[in-house]
Structures are given as C-alpha cells and as structure tokens.
Design a protein around this motif. Structure first.
Motif, mmCIF file in Angstrom:
data_model
loop_
_atom_site.group_PDB
_atom_site.id
_atom_site.type_symbol
_atom_site.label_atom_id
_atom_site.label_comp_id
_atom_site.label_asym_id
_atom_site.label_seq_id
_atom_site.Cartn_x
_atom_site.Cartn_y
_atom_site.Cartn_z
ATOM 1 N N MET A 132 42.070 41.011 36.863
ATOM 2 C CA MET A 132 42.298 39.593 36.799
ATOM 3 C C MET A 132 41.546 38.815 37.964
ATOM 4 S SD MET A 132 46.112 37.387 36.985
ATOM 5 C CE MET A 132 46.530 38.057 35.304
ATOM 6 N N LYS A 184 47.208 34.820 40.198
ATOM 7 C CA LYS A 184 47.047 36.372 40.402
ATOM 8 C C LYS A 184 47.993 36.924 41.506
ATOM 9 C CE LYS A 184 44.151 39.998 41.666
ATOM 10 N NZ LYS A 184 42.615 40.727 41.611
ATOM 11 N N ILE A 195 46.405 44.148 36.576
ATOM 12 C CA ILE A 195 45.998 42.803 37.088
ATOM 13 C C ILE A 195 45.247 42.818 38.407
ATOM 14 C CG2 ILE A 195 47.679 41.109 38.199
ATOM 15 C CD1 ILE A 195 49.816 41.998 36.274
ATOM 16 N N ILE A 224 43.251 41.582 30.974
ATOM 17 C CA ILE A 224 44.357 41.008 31.715
ATOM 18 C C ILE A 224 45.556 40.558 31.091
ATOM 19 C CG2 ILE A 224 44.629 38.371 32.718
ATOM 20 C CD1 ILE A 224 41.570 38.464 33.352
#
Length: 626
Positions: free
Chosen positions: A209, A89, A205, A26
């Motif tokens: 994430m 996010k 991401i 991340i």
C-alpha cells in the motif's frame, strides 16, 4: 471558519496511477483488517458466558462489550481526520498494531503473572477490550475511505459492497468459530485467533500500500479531538447505564453525564467553527448530500442493530433457540444483507446512480420491519426466515451506497473525515436506538406479562387461577422477580416430561418408600421452588412409605398438587412466550417509523449521478511511493 477548497499541492490520484493487481493486493489486506474488526464483535459474545464463569466476573459481563463500543465509536471521527492529514497507510497500520496488542492482552486476562492488575481478571479484560476498541476504530473508519482512494467513482459501489459482505460473513463465522474455540480449545483463542490474521493483513498493507495521503498540510485539531471524546463517551455511558437499569434515567449520575456531554458538544461546535482544519468541518453540513445522508445513517444505525439484537431475543425466548445458537439462527438475515450489499453495489456501478437503490432498499427494509411486527408466539421458524431475508435485502444497500454517496459529495481530500463522520453517526444511532428500544422492551414486557398472566388465570380455576392472578398482581406492583432475559425458556414437552417423572417418583416414594425416588422428589426444580411448609408435604415421607390406611389419600393429595404445579408452569411459560412476542413485535412497529424517517432523509438528498469513466480518461499506471 476556514476550509480547504483548492486541491492540495502534490496530491496523487491513486485511482488512476495504481495498476489493478496492486489495487487488488491492497484491497485484500484492507478487507482482512476489516474482517478482524467485524469478527471480533461476533466471536466474543459466544465465549462471554464461559469467560465470565472462569474469571468470576458476572457483574462486569456487559462491560466487556461496552468498553469496546465506547472507545471504538468515540475515536472514529478522529482517525478519519488523521488519515486525511497523515495518509491512510500509517493510521491503518497503527490501528491494526493497537488492535493486535489489545487482542493478545485480552487473551492473557486473568493469567497468574498479571496478578491483581486493575483489580482482577475480568477488569483486566474490560480494560484490554477498551484498548482493542482504540485500534478497531481505525480499521473501520480508514478502510472505507481507502476504497475512494483506490477506485474511481463508478467502481466504488461494487467494492463498498464487498465490505458490506465482510460484515455479513463475520456474523456467520463469528458465533461458529467462537463456539468451537471456546468448547474445544480455550476461550483465550477467541482473541489469539486475531494475531495470525492481523499479521497477514499488516504484511500486505506494509509491502503493497502507498501512503494514500490527501496532500493536506495542517495542524491537528487536538482540542476538537478531546471535546468529541468528552461528548461521545459520557453520552454512550449514560445511554448504556440507563438502558441496562444500572441507574434510573433521572438519577444524578445519568443527568450529570448527559449534562457533561451537552456542554462538550457546545464547546466542540465553538472550537470547530474557528479551527483551520477541524476534526469535523461544520461546512460539511451545508452539503445537502452529507447532511441528509448523515441523518439517514443515524436512523439506519438505530434500526439495524435493534433488528439484530431483538430478533435474537425473539428466537431465544419465543422460538426456543439456545442462546449460543441464536447468532447462527440469524444467518438468513445475514444472507439477505450480503446479497443486498453486493447486489446494490454492482447495480449502482452499472446504473450510474445510487439514490433510487437506496430508496428501494429502505422500502424493502420497511416491509421487512412490518413483516416482523406481525410475529407472534406461534409463528413458525420458516416464516421468521422469510422475514429475516426480506429485512436483510432492505438493509444491505445501506452498507455500501451511503458511504459512496458521502464520498462523492465531498472533495477528495475530505473523504477520510466525511466517511468516518458518516460511520460515527451510524454507530451513535445504533447506541441511542438500542437504549430506547431496550427501555421499550423492559416496560413492555412487564405490562404484557401482567396482562398475559391475568389472561391465563381467567382460563383456569381453583388454586391454579389464584396463583396465576397473584403473579400478575405482583408484576404490576413490581414485586415479581425478574428472570434472565437471555435464558432459553423451557418448552411445553420438556415441562410435561419433567412432571411425568415427578409423578412417577412421588408415587414410588409414597407407596414403597423408595429412597432413590424420594431423593429425586426432593431435588425436583418444582418442589424446590415451593415454600418450606409445602415442600414438607412432599418430602416428609416415612422410610417404608405412607401406611396403607392413609396411602390413597396422601397419594391423591400429592398428585393433585403436582398437577396444579404442571398447569401453573405451562401457563407461566405460555404467558412469558406471548408477552415477549407481543413486546418485540411492538418494537418492530417503532422500527417502521425509523425506516420511514431514513426514507424521508434520503428523499431529500440530491439525485446525483456517479461520474462515469470517459474513454481514454485513465492515466497510465505510474510509480508512486510505497
């Protein structure tokens, strides 16, 4: 005013539930995204002269940067609050997507298929840069908050230091990459290069994430968001236009923008005090760490950007570095910043305290500003390097430690808004500081130039002294032309070589009537600046040269005029060099005061300890939503 004091239901402590390999993946994606934003600010400036030339938009030159700054700064606090409400996010991914769309459109600015959209290619670039800024605001504000979500307090400073290093690295890579792409490929790739990097960041991401939600459930304060935009944008515009000289500070346009901004601020404070979930909770200012930390960051913002901008100007105008190379010439400052940012983060994590390091950093920065205030026209580049490294070491800790301090001072579900608010104050400080220092520079250079031309006149005699004194008088009365402040000045060796060539060509033309030599004389920069009657004395030479009886006298008179011209040119270059050096060193004297105010504000912050990890405290990594 209501505020959330109890922990929201269902809030996940990601620092304890995510395993380290996932955190690193991340972190890599977030660092890539932040690198995009930081790189864009340095890479574009190198390509701007070529872009302006191709798109024929010199009048909009500064707006390519201003449009980006306006949208970026104004939206930072809004994104911070939205990330608290909806999770880091989705907000970060939206920011990256907007940034990449803006980058692609910037690269397409001026292409035939866009026609006359927005009035032409340069205006298209300005609009698309504004769109880039909309996305970049999310990258900057959310990225710093993610550190607090992923890592426990004791680990945060060392990772915040990595973020500071990204900014430093981008300021080295940006000018080099920008110059290479502009010269070897196309200026459009200065923007297209963001696309592959951004897509890789987006992939990391999206796949690794979790949502990183604070658990808050509240309505978005859209009125507060609108009012902070109406406060920030007119204020930034007024400061930019005033500093650039587009409008006088007392003009109706500037005063009107300041008035609109002030009215919006009053309305914003009224709305925020009554909303259940404000964009910027006013209760944060009751927290001494946040209140004094925000003030310190405002001051650091003013000193930080001013240091870089005016140091580049000194290197161009006094050291004679080319405008393109000025970005890379500040690499020693960047090295100091990276060492200061990473080193202070590592030490803070081990010490468990951040305030002593912040104070040491500001003392070092103050010493750096003091050293820069002693710069003069004859300072060696080696001595400038030492000053740059010292300043970088002092300013480096500001990047990670103030963010860490603000995050530790608020509730976990307020980290997004607190982080972005701190960044907002720093960016506003940069803009306001640059405008004030820019006004000092403009006024100072004029006064110092008049003084230095008068000093040069006093040390010469005859026509040279009279000419230099007239230039001094014209500057004082405001009648002297203003040159390009970013142009690299001619060094004395080049001046002497140019006048030696002129003397040689003039001698050939007068003695033999050499047409090639006569053409060179007519095209010489010094001859072309003379009034028409004076030019005629040098260029009205007969085809076969001046006849023998009058040749010696004509040659003597012409060479005397050239010698005077050389003396005036050298004296003018020296006067300009000394005037710029004196003015910029005076700006650094004001910067010492800014560093002192940041030191006093930091001194008022509580000396809090970073919570340490107790044995057995870490929970076993658990599955969380991706």
């Amino acid at each position: 005013m209501s505020a959330h004091t109890a922990e929201p239901e269902g809030r996940i402590d990601y620092a304890k539930t995510l395993d380290m390999p996932t955190k690193r993946l991340i972190l890599f994606g977030v660092l890539l995204g932040l690198f995009l934003s930081a790189l864009d600010q340095t890479i574009v400036s190198t390509a701007l002269p070529r872009i302006t030339q191709e798109l024929n938009g010199l009048s909009l030159y500064s707006w390519v940067t201003t449009a980006y700054l306006l949208t970026n700064t104004a939206l930072v606090p809004i994104y911070g609050k939205l990330s608290d409400l909806y999770g880091r996010k989705p907000i970060l991914m939206i920011g990256i997507v907007i940034f990449l769309i803006g980058s692609a459109l910037c690269g397409l600015a001026g292409e035939p298929f866009l026609g006359n959209l927005f009035g032409g290619g340069m205006m298209q670039l300005v609009v698309f840069r504004g769109l880039q800024g909309v996305g970049a605001a999310a990258l900057g504000s959310v990225a710093f908050a993610i550190i607090a979500d992923l890592f426990e307090p004791v680990d945060r400073p060392r990772y915040q230091g990595l973020f500071g290093a990204v900014f430093g690295l981008s300021s080295v890579i940006g000018p080099l990459l920008g110059g290479f792409l502009t010269d070897q490929v196309s200026w459009r790739w200065v923007f297209y290069v963001n696309l592959p990097i951004g897509l890789i960041a987006l992939a990391f991401i999206a796949s690794k994430m979790p949502r990183l939600a604070s658990g808050l459930k509240a309505r978005v304060d859209w009125l507060g968001a609108f009012l902070i935009l109406v406060f920030a944008v007119p204020l930034l515009l007024a400061l930019t236009w005033g500093a650039d000289g587009n409008y006088a500070w007392t003009s109706p346009q500037i005063l009107g923008l300041f008035g609109l901004s002030a009215a919006s601020l009053v309305a914003f404070l009224f709305v925020e005090s009554r909303h259940e979930s404000p964009i910027l909770p006013l209760t944060l200012f009751k927290n001494p760490t946040f209140a004094w930390g925000a003030l310190a960051r405002f001051m650091i913002g003013a000193g930080f950007l001013g240091a870089i901008l005016f140091l580049s100007l000194y290197l161009v105008q006094v050291q004679g570095v080319s405008a393109t190379a000025a970005g890379t010439a500040t690499i020693p400052l960047t090295v100091g910043l990276i060492i200061g940012a990473i080193g202070s983060g590592q030490i803070a994590s081990r010490m468990g305290r951040y305030k002593p390091l912040m104070l040491i950093g500001l003392i070092t920065a103050g010493l750096g500003f003091f050293a820069l205030s002693t710069l003069n026209a004859d300072s060696s580049y080696g001595s400038v390097v030492f000053r740059m490294v010292l300043l970088g070491l002092g300013l480096g800790p500001a990047l990670p430690l103030y963010t860490t301090a603000l995050q530790l001072a608020v509730k976990p579900w307020e980290i997004g808004v607190a982080t972005s608010a701190g960044q907002f104050f720093q960016q506003m400080g940069s803009t306001i500081g640059t405008a004030i220092f820019g006004a000092i520079l403009t006024a100072g250079v004029s006064g110092n130039l008049a003084t230095q031309f008068a000093a040069q006149a006093a040390s010469n005699q005859g026509t040279v002294a009279t000419t230099l004194q007239k230039i001094s008088d014209d500057i004082r009365s405001g009648n002297a032309p203003t040159g390009d402040r970013n142009a690299t000045p001619e060094n004395p060796e080049d001046v002497k070589a140019r006048f030696a060539a002129l003397r040689e060509n003039l001698t050939k033309a007068i003695q033999t009537g050499d047409q090639q030599a006569l053409t060179a004389v007519k095209n010489d920069p010094f001859i072309r600046t003379l009034p028409a009657p004076a030019q005629a004395q040098f260029t009205n030479i007969p085809a076969g040269g001046v006849p023998a009886p009058a040749r010696a006298q004509a040659l003597s008179g012409a060479l005397s005029g050239v010698n005077d011209g050389e003396k005036i040119t050298l004296a003018s270059a020296r006067a300009a060099k000394v005037a710029f050096a004196d003015t910029i060193s005076s700006i650094y004297r004001y910067s010492i005061l800014v560093a002192a105010l940041a030191f006093l504000a930091t001194l008022m912050m509580p000396n809090l300890e970073i919570p340490r990890r107790a044995k057995g405290e870490r929970a076993q990594p658990a599955h969380v939503e991706i």
